[in-house]
Design a protein around this motif. Structure first.
Motif, PDB file in Angstrom:
ATOM      1  N   PRO A   7      53.176 -28.938 -52.684  1.00  0.00           N
ATOM      2  CA  PRO A   7      54.109 -29.669 -51.809  1.00  0.00           C
ATOM      3  C   PRO A   7      53.420 -30.039 -50.499  1.00  0.00           C
ATOM      4  CG  PRO A   7      54.634 -27.327 -51.827  1.00  0.00           C
ATOM      5  CD  PRO A   7      53.545 -27.541 -52.848  1.00  0.00           C
ATOM      6  N   ASP A   8      53.869 -31.135 -49.894  1.00  0.00           N
ATOM      7  CA  ASP A   8      53.330 -31.544 -48.603  1.00  0.00           C
ATOM      8  C   ASP A   8      53.811 -30.577 -47.535  1.00  0.00           C
ATOM      9  OD1 ASP A   8      52.021 -33.755 -49.600  1.00  0.00           O
ATOM     10  OD2 ASP A   8      53.728 -35.091 -49.285  1.00  0.00           O
ATOM     11  N   VAL A   9      52.887 -30.026 -46.789  1.00  0.00           N
ATOM     12  CA  VAL A   9      53.206 -29.120 -45.696  1.00  0.00           C
ATOM     13  C   VAL A   9      52.867 -29.853 -44.398  1.00  0.00           C
ATOM     14  CG1 VAL A   9      52.669 -26.902 -44.613  1.00  0.00           C
ATOM     15  CG2 VAL A   9      52.684 -27.106 -47.119  1.00  0.00           C
ATOM     16  N   PRO A  10      53.854 -29.979 -43.501  1.00  0.00           N
ATOM     17  CA  PRO A  10      53.555 -30.690 -42.261  1.00  0.00           C
ATOM     18  C   PRO A  10      52.476 -29.972 -41.461  1.00  0.00           C
ATOM     19  CG  PRO A  10      55.792 -29.791 -42.228  1.00  0.00           C
ATOM     20  CD  PRO A  10      55.201 -29.476 -43.557  1.00  0.00           C
ATOM     21  N   THR A  11      51.549 -30.746 -40.908  1.00  0.00           N
ATOM     22  CA  THR A  11      50.494 -30.157 -40.095  1.00  0.00           C
ATOM     23  C   THR A  11      50.906 -30.056 -38.636  1.00  0.00           C
ATOM     24  OG1 THR A  11      49.494 -32.328 -39.835  1.00  0.00           O
ATOM     25  CG2 THR A  11      48.636 -30.938 -41.606  1.00  0.00           C
ATOM     26  N   SER A  12      52.009 -30.715 -38.278  1.00  0.00           N
ATOM     27  CA  SER A  12      52.540 -30.607 -36.922  1.00  0.00           C
ATOM     28  C   SER A  12      54.055 -30.745 -36.983  1.00  0.00           C
ATOM     29  CB  SER A  12      51.912 -31.664 -36.010  1.00  0.00           C
ATOM     30  OG  SER A  12      52.214 -32.957 -36.458  1.00  0.00           O
ATOM     31  N   GLU A  13      54.693 -30.664 -35.824  1.00  0.00           N
ATOM     32  CA  GLU A  13      56.149 -30.713 -35.736  1.00  0.00           C
ATOM     33  C   GLU A  13      56.699 -32.011 -36.346  1.00  0.00           C
ATOM     34  OE1 GLU A  13      59.739 -29.936 -35.557  1.00  0.00           O
ATOM     35  OE2 GLU A  13      58.504 -28.399 -34.622  1.00  0.00           O
ATOM     36  N   THR A  14      57.813 -31.902 -37.050  1.00  0.00           N
ATOM     37  CA  THR A  14      58.431 -33.081 -37.657  1.00  0.00           C
ATOM     38  C   THR A  14      59.541 -33.678 -36.808  1.00  0.00           C
ATOM     39  OG1 THR A  14      59.914 -31.663 -38.945  1.00  0.00           O
ATOM     40  CG2 THR A  14      57.848 -32.354 -40.006  1.00  0.00           C
ATOM     41  N   ASP A  15      60.015 -32.959 -35.782  1.00  0.00           N
ATOM     42  CA  ASP A  15      61.037 -33.485 -34.874  1.00  0.00           C
ATOM     43  C   ASP A  15      60.430 -34.631 -34.063  1.00  0.00           C
ATOM     44  OD1 ASP A  15      62.572 -33.770 -32.338  1.00  0.00           O
ATOM     45  OD2 ASP A  15      63.742 -32.101 -33.146  1.00  0.00           O
ATOM     46  N   ASP A  16      61.090 -35.787 -34.064  1.00  0.00           N
ATOM     47  CA  ASP A  16      60.568 -36.987 -33.392  1.00  0.00           C
ATOM     48  C   ASP A  16      60.351 -36.816 -31.895  1.00  0.00           C
ATOM     49  OD1 ASP A  16      60.608 -38.298 -35.800  1.00  0.00           O
ATOM     50  OD2 ASP A  16      62.463 -39.385 -35.405  1.00  0.00           O
ATOM     51  N   ARG A  17      61.019 -35.856 -31.271  1.00  0.00           N
ATOM     52  CA  ARG A  17      60.848 -35.645 -29.831  1.00  0.00           C
ATOM     53  C   ARG A  17      59.525 -34.981 -29.490  1.00  0.00           C
ATOM     54  NH1 ARG A  17      65.897 -32.067 -28.745  1.00  0.00           N
ATOM     55  NH2 ARG A  17      65.100 -31.294 -30.722  1.00  0.00           N
ATOM     56  N   PHE A  18      58.851 -34.419 -30.497  1.00  0.00           N
ATOM     57  CA  PHE A  18      57.632 -33.650 -30.252  1.00  0.00           C
ATOM     58  C   PHE A  18      56.458 -34.127 -31.110  1.00  0.00           C
ATOM     59  CE2 PHE A  18      61.262 -30.794 -29.463  1.00  0.00           C
ATOM     60  CZ  PHE A  18      61.043 -30.527 -28.117  1.00  0.00           C
ATOM     61  N   PRO A  19      56.068 -35.393 -30.971  1.00  0.00           N
ATOM     62  CA  PRO A  19      54.927 -35.862 -31.766  1.00  0.00           C
ATOM     63  C   PRO A  19      53.602 -35.355 -31.185  1.00  0.00           C
ATOM     64  CG  PRO A  19      55.683 -37.613 -30.343  1.00  0.00           C
ATOM     65  CD  PRO A  19      56.651 -36.465 -30.159  1.00  0.00           C
ATOM     66  N   SER A  20      52.772 -34.824 -32.032  1.00  0.00           N
ATOM     67  CA  SER A  20      51.433 -34.432 -31.590  1.00  0.00           C
ATOM     68  C   SER A  20      50.603 -35.678 -31.345  1.00  0.00           C
ATOM     69  CB  SER A  20      50.769 -33.551 -32.650  1.00  0.00           C
ATOM     70  OG  SER A  20      51.469 -32.326 -32.778  1.00  0.00           O
ATOM     71  N   GLY A  87      60.784 -28.143 -18.846  1.00  0.00           N
ATOM     72  CA  GLY A  87      61.468 -29.414 -18.987  1.00  0.00           C
ATOM     73  C   GLY A  87      62.250 -29.502 -20.274  1.00  0.00           C
ATOM     74  N   TYR A  88      62.791 -30.701 -20.491  1.00  0.00           N
ATOM     75  CA  TYR A  88      63.571 -30.978 -21.690  1.00  0.00           C
ATOM     76  C   TYR A  88      63.131 -32.297 -22.304  1.00  0.00           C
ATOM     77  CZ  TYR A  88      66.831 -27.243 -20.602  1.00  0.00           C
ATOM     78  OH  TYR A  88      67.387 -26.013 -20.366  1.00  0.00           O
ATOM     79  N   ALA A  89      63.015 -32.301 -23.628  1.00  0.00           N
ATOM     80  CA  ALA A  89      62.747 -33.523 -24.374  1.00  0.00           C
ATOM     81  C   ALA A  89      64.096 -34.093 -24.791  1.00  0.00           C
ATOM     82  CB  ALA A  89      61.895 -33.223 -25.606  1.00  0.00           C
ATOM     83  N   GLU A  90      64.392 -35.307 -24.318  1.00  0.00           N
ATOM     84  CA  GLU A  90      65.686 -35.917 -24.634  1.00  0.00           C
ATOM     85  C   GLU A  90      65.542 -37.361 -25.084  1.00  0.00           C
ATOM     86  OE1 GLU A  90      68.590 -35.314 -21.587  1.00  0.00           O
ATOM     87  OE2 GLU A  90      68.881 -33.242 -22.198  1.00  0.00           O
ATOM     88  N   GLY A  91      64.484 -37.657 -25.826  1.00  0.00           N
ATOM     89  CA  GLY A  91      64.349 -38.978 -26.401  1.00  0.00           C
ATOM     90  C   GLY A  91      63.440 -39.943 -25.670  1.00  0.00           C
TER      91      GLY A  91
END
Length: 156
Positions: A7-20, A87-91
């Protein structure tokens, strides 16, 4: 079993607010914006990376929460001091406060993924000069939803 069967395992966060990747932005100090650029990696609630600004090169280590978008990290200058960020990530990137407790220095910051549509709009908006403001008005520069006020209240 072949690698194709795994299975594909994400190498980084999948939440769009936290792109590597590369992030750009600014921090406010002495009533002026100072540009910063960071290469950040987000995975499993951990932030790591490196970057540079006018003070020098630095490394970043910290944490984030996907449930509420809260982030906190330490920026450690290779030839100097540490700076605590919250801080906060809010989009539209991450907004919040930085602080150097040893000298009671603090101010606002905003970073966003380089090349993001939100970031491009913010970058154009942020090109306007900062006017001198008192400490209690700093939060107006930071957020759309009282993020800085929330951070200050959490410190009490």
């Amino acid at each position: 079993m072949h690698d194709d069967d795994l299975p594909d395992v994400p190498t980084s966060e999948t939440d769009d607010r936290f792109p590597s990747g590369t992030w750009v932005g600014y921090f406010i100090q002495w009533n002026s914006r100072s540009r910063t650029e960071l290469d950040l990696f987000f995975k499993d609630g951990l932030i790591s990376g490196a970057g540079a600004d006018w003070v020098g090169e630095f490394i970043v280590k910290g944490r984030y929460q996907v449930d509420d978008g809260k982030c906190w990290w330490t920026k450690r200058y290779l030839k100097g001091h540490d700076v605590a960020y919250q801080g906060y990530a809010e989009g539209k990137g991450i907004w919040g406060l930085w602080e150097i407790p040893q000298i009671a220095g603090r101010g606002g910051f905003h970073i966003w993924p380089k090349g993001s549509p939100e970031g491009d709009a913010v970058e154009a908006e942020e090109a306007e000069p900062v006017t001198t403001r008192s400490e209690e008005h700093t939060s107006e520069l930071q957020s759309h939803s009282d993020l800085v006020c929330r951070l200050l209240l959490e410190k009490k």
